[in-house]
Write a protein that holds these residues in place. Structure first.
Motif, PDB file in Angstrom:
ATOM      1  N   LEU A  95      11.197 -13.890  33.410  1.00 56.47           N
ATOM      2  CA  LEU A  95      12.124 -14.523  32.481  1.00 56.47           C
ATOM      3  C   LEU A  95      11.367 -14.749  31.174  1.00 56.47           C
ATOM      4  CD1 LEU A  95      13.716 -17.257  34.799  1.00 56.47           C
ATOM      5  CD2 LEU A  95      14.406 -14.886  34.470  1.00 56.47           C
ATOM      6  N   ASP A 117      12.019 -13.362  43.888  1.00 57.39           N
ATOM      7  CA  ASP A 117      13.232 -13.554  44.675  1.00 57.39           C
ATOM      8  C   ASP A 117      13.437 -12.309  45.542  1.00 57.39           C
ATOM      9  OD1 ASP A 117      15.799 -13.697  45.655  1.00 57.39           O
ATOM     10  OD2 ASP A 117      16.602 -14.673  43.873  1.00 57.39           O
ATOM     11  N   LEU A 168      16.918 -10.803  45.685  1.00 59.60           N
ATOM     12  CA  LEU A 168      17.265 -10.050  44.486  1.00 59.60           C
ATOM     13  C   LEU A 168      16.629  -8.660  44.523  1.00 59.60           C
ATOM     14  CD1 LEU A 168      18.479  -9.764  41.737  1.00 59.60           C
ATOM     15  CD2 LEU A 168      16.611 -11.117  40.782  1.00 59.60           C
ATOM     16  N   ARG A 218      18.477  -6.549  46.786  1.00 68.53           N
ATOM     17  CA  ARG A 218      19.767  -6.142  46.219  1.00 68.53           C
ATOM     18  C   ARG A 218      19.575  -4.928  45.302  1.00 68.53           C
ATOM     19  NH1 ARG A 218      23.950  -5.501  45.293  1.00 68.53           N
ATOM     20  NH2 ARG A 218      25.967  -6.542  45.224  1.00 68.53           N
ATOM     21  N   THR A 272      11.139  -3.395  38.145  1.00 62.65           N
ATOM     22  CA  THR A 272      10.758  -4.327  37.087  1.00 62.65           C
ATOM     23  C   THR A 272      12.013  -4.934  36.492  1.00 62.65           C
ATOM     24  OG1 THR A 272       8.790  -3.074  36.520  1.00 62.65           O
ATOM     25  CG2 THR A 272       9.640  -4.566  34.854  1.00 62.65           C
ATOM     26  N   ILE A 273      12.060  -6.253  36.511  1.00 64.62           N
ATOM     27  CA  ILE A 273      13.193  -6.974  35.951  1.00 64.62           C
ATOM     28  C   ILE A 273      12.677  -7.887  34.849  1.00 64.62           C
ATOM     29  CG2 ILE A 273      15.079  -8.573  36.435  1.00 64.62           C
ATOM     30  CD1 ILE A 273      15.117  -7.604  39.266  1.00 64.62           C
ATOM     31  N   GLU A 274      13.128  -7.659  33.633  1.00 65.60           N
ATOM     32  CA  GLU A 274      12.696  -8.486  32.515  1.00 65.60           C
ATOM     33  C   GLU A 274      13.938  -9.073  31.850  1.00 65.60           C
ATOM     34  OE1 GLU A 274      10.052  -6.237  30.041  1.00 65.60           O
ATOM     35  OE2 GLU A 274       8.729  -5.733  31.709  1.00 65.60           O
ATOM     36  N   VAL A 275      14.101 -10.363  31.993  1.00 63.76           N
ATOM     37  CA  VAL A 275      15.311 -11.036  31.541  1.00 63.76           C
ATOM     38  C   VAL A 275      15.012 -11.867  30.300  1.00 63.76           C
ATOM     39  CG1 VAL A 275      17.146 -12.603  32.190  1.00 63.76           C
ATOM     40  CG2 VAL A 275      16.087 -11.158  33.920  1.00 63.76           C
ATOM     41  N   THR A 281      30.116   2.451  39.445  1.00 67.41           N
ATOM     42  CA  THR A 281      28.959   1.687  38.971  1.00 67.41           C
ATOM     43  C   THR A 281      27.895   2.580  38.347  1.00 67.41           C
ATOM     44  OG1 THR A 281      27.670   1.793  41.000  1.00 67.41           O
ATOM     45  CG2 THR A 281      29.325   0.064  40.855  1.00 67.41           C
ATOM     46  N   VAL A 282      28.109   3.896  38.405  1.00 65.35           N
ATOM     47  CA  VAL A 282      27.116   4.809  37.840  1.00 65.35           C
ATOM     48  C   VAL A 282      27.551   5.232  36.441  1.00 65.35           C
ATOM     49  CG1 VAL A 282      25.844   6.942  38.135  1.00 65.35           C
ATOM     50  CG2 VAL A 282      26.559   5.639  40.135  1.00 65.35           C
ATOM     51  N   LEU A 334      22.886   2.456  35.932  1.00 72.31           N
ATOM     52  CA  LEU A 334      23.853   1.788  36.786  1.00 72.31           C
ATOM     53  C   LEU A 334      24.531   0.666  36.016  1.00 72.31           C
ATOM     54  CD1 LEU A 334      21.872   1.389  40.138  1.00 72.31           C
ATOM     55  CD2 LEU A 334      23.159   3.341  39.283  1.00 72.31           C
ATOM     56  N   ASP A 353      25.966  -2.381  37.915  1.00 70.33           N
ATOM     57  CA  ASP A 353      26.333  -3.151  39.092  1.00 70.33           C
ATOM     58  C   ASP A 353      26.504  -4.611  38.676  1.00 70.33           C
ATOM     59  OD1 ASP A 353      26.425  -4.618  41.423  1.00 70.33           O
ATOM     60  OD2 ASP A 353      25.051  -3.295  42.489  1.00 70.33           O
ATOM     61  N   ALA A 386      27.597  -7.169  40.269  1.00 68.79           N
ATOM     62  CA  ALA A 386      27.150  -8.140  41.264  1.00 68.79           C
ATOM     63  C   ALA A 386      25.644  -8.352  41.148  1.00 68.79           C
ATOM     64  CB  ALA A 386      27.511  -7.655  42.664  1.00 68.79           C
ATOM     65  N   LEU A 387      24.949  -7.272  40.898  1.00 67.56           N
ATOM     66  CA  LEU A 387      23.495  -7.377  40.737  1.00 67.56           C
ATOM     67  C   LEU A 387      23.147  -8.181  39.488  1.00 67.56           C
ATOM     68  CD1 LEU A 387      20.654  -6.689  41.474  1.00 67.56           C
ATOM     69  CD2 LEU A 387      20.962  -4.405  40.495  1.00 67.56           C
ATOM     70  N   ARG A 401      23.662 -11.688  40.164  1.00 64.84           N
ATOM     71  CA  ARG A 401      22.611 -12.228  41.018  1.00 64.84           C
ATOM     72  C   ARG A 401      21.389 -12.615  40.178  1.00 64.84           C
ATOM     73  NH1 ARG A 401      20.285 -14.033  44.184  1.00 64.84           N
ATOM     74  NH2 ARG A 401      19.946 -14.007  46.426  1.00 64.84           N
ATOM     75  N   VAL A 402      21.054 -11.769  39.244  1.00 66.54           N
ATOM     76  CA  VAL A 402      19.939 -12.063  38.346  1.00 66.54           C
ATOM     77  C   VAL A 402      20.236 -13.342  37.573  1.00 66.54           C
ATOM     78  CG1 VAL A 402      18.699 -11.275  36.296  1.00 66.54           C
ATOM     79  CG2 VAL A 402      19.261  -9.649  38.119  1.00 66.54           C
ATOM     80  N   SER A 414      19.892 -16.427  39.705  1.00 63.44           N
ATOM     81  CA  SER A 414      18.495 -16.716  40.007  1.00 63.44           C
ATOM     82  C   SER A 414      17.810 -17.375  38.816  1.00 63.44           C
ATOM     83  CB  SER A 414      17.786 -15.418  40.391  1.00 63.44           C
ATOM     84  OG  SER A 414      16.548 -15.666  41.002  1.00 63.44           O
ATOM     85  N   ALA A 415      18.176 -16.916  37.623  1.00 68.49           N
ATOM     86  CA  ALA A 415      17.584 -17.483  36.414  1.00 68.49           C
ATOM     87  C   ALA A 415      18.133 -18.880  36.135  1.00 68.49           C
ATOM     88  CB  ALA A 415      17.846 -16.567  35.231  1.00 68.49           C
ATOM     89  N   GLU A 454      19.552  -8.766  30.214  1.00 67.96           N
ATOM     90  CA  GLU A 454      18.716  -8.459  31.365  1.00 67.96           C
ATOM     91  C   GLU A 454      18.463  -6.964  31.450  1.00 67.96           C
ATOM     92  OE1 GLU A 454      21.404  -8.890  35.073  1.00 67.96           O
ATOM     93  OE2 GLU A 454      21.912 -10.561  33.758  1.00 67.96           O
ATOM     94  N   ILE A 511      16.716  -4.028  33.836  1.00 68.97           N
ATOM     95  CA  ILE A 511      16.170  -3.674  35.136  1.00 68.97           C
ATOM     96  C   ILE A 511      15.763  -2.213  35.086  1.00 68.97           C
ATOM     97  CG2 ILE A 511      16.650  -3.493  37.588  1.00 68.97           C
ATOM     98  CD1 ILE A 511      18.682  -5.686  37.320  1.00 68.97           C
TER      99      ILE A 511
END
Ligand SMILES: [Zn+2]
Ligand SMILES: [Zn+2]
Ligand SMILES: [Zn+2]
Ligand SMILES: [Zn+2]
Lengths: 173, 173
Positions: free
Chosen positions: A117, A130, A133, A136, A152-155, B7-8, B128, B130, B132-133, B136-137, B140-141, B151, B153
């Motif tokens: 984050l 997580d 996550l 998912r 890699t997730i960079e928010v 979703t693609v 993608l 998605d 829902a994904l 989810r992020v 979580s944040a 975000e 990914i």
DNA sequence: GTTCATGTGTTACTACATAACAAATCTGGT
DNA sequence: ACCAGATTTGTTATGTAGTAACACATGAAC
């Protein structure tokens, strides 16, 4: 301070705190991690790790280089990048691709899933782990026949501290 | 080809296909997207977008510049970066931070959540969307009081095509 | 056609990262 | 202690990515 959240590997440094403890704790863990994996935490690498932990902000390689250059005459880009590569390979630091910068990892022994984050106000970076996550992401990719190796997730966003006490920029002098 | 998966946004170019259709389709959508938002898709910007769509691989800014330099005498880094900035602002291309490269967006009108699958074998990139994904992020944040703005990914792995028919590198000539 | 905004050309520079080879240092075996 | 091989660091040079600043051109609006 809520330290019970096991999914937070590195928290935002909200407000004042004893940062010396952050650093010394990180260095102690680093010694352990290197000893456990038979890698050598040389003085140079140790010093670079300290500099990365200098604040809770992501640190640029050339900033590390600038400081290192004041301490020892011989310091060139490869000096820093090699140390950073080593530290990454042991999991002691992470590279934030969207910032071209590096942060220390709060829990090097734990699996790193690369969830960050990034506060656009104060620049601080938190690291999450997580597993749900990560799972998912994996599932979403696998539906396309894609075998995940590294995620890699960079928010980007605004951290709690900056939301409650926003930084107001004054007029330029 | 399974085109039913909504979703693609951009699929892997598995095997041979009429890539001219990919390009012309992308250009048509680009015209629409720019017209809808009152932005001008100038010849330069149009050409840069075509070059980004030249393949299903991510494209480097300086590669675009090299080609552009053959076509018009006047082409410098700002020429390309300004066009790319514009195309990003309209959602026609995305930047892959971990690669320092750009890919065309298959569905510019759809919301871009920035989810990319990067094949480490063939280098191709899929996008993608998605929700829902993304949600989810966000959740979580938010548990940390973090207000998400954007975000990203970026998942590395091996695409289906490369898993079923892996590329074997021969000896250097 | 004048005005203002937007887009492009041009030069120069800053920032980020690695290749290649030499010198030094550490390690394990004798 | 000595040596041989591996790892680490020094050093020079170069490659790659991105931006600042200002001049000039083009387009739309009135
Ligand atoms: Zn601290
Ligand atoms: Zn903040
Ligand atoms: Zn195609
Ligand atoms: Zn592939």
């Amino acid at each position: 301070m809520n330290t019970a959240d096991h999914t937070v590997l590195r928290r935002f440094a909200n407000g004042v705190h004893d940062h010396g403890r952050c650093v010394s704790g990180a260095m102690a863990k680093a010694e352990l991690a290197c000893a456990a994996s038979g890698r050598r935490l040389t003085p140079l690498r140790r010093r670079v790790l300290e500099l990365v932990w200098g604040s809770h902000l992501p640190v640029k390689a050339y900033d590390v280089l600038a400081i290192l250059g004041q301490e020892r005459a011989q310091a060139a880009p490869p000096t820093v990048y090699r140390a950073l590569d080593f530290l990454q390979s042991v999991g002691l630091v992470h590279r934030i691709a969207s910032l071209n910068a590096f942060v220390g990892c709060g829990e090097p022994q734990r699996g790193h899933v690369g969830q960050f984050l990034i506060c656009t106000q104060c620049g601080a970076v938190a690291e999450l782990a997580d597993p749900a996550l990560a799972q998912r992401v994996r599932r979403s990719a696998e539906r396309l026949g894609f075998a995940v190796q590294r995620e890699t997730i960079e928010v980007e966003g605004v951290c709690r501290s900056c939301r409650t006490s926003p930084v107001v920029l004054g007029p330029s002098p």
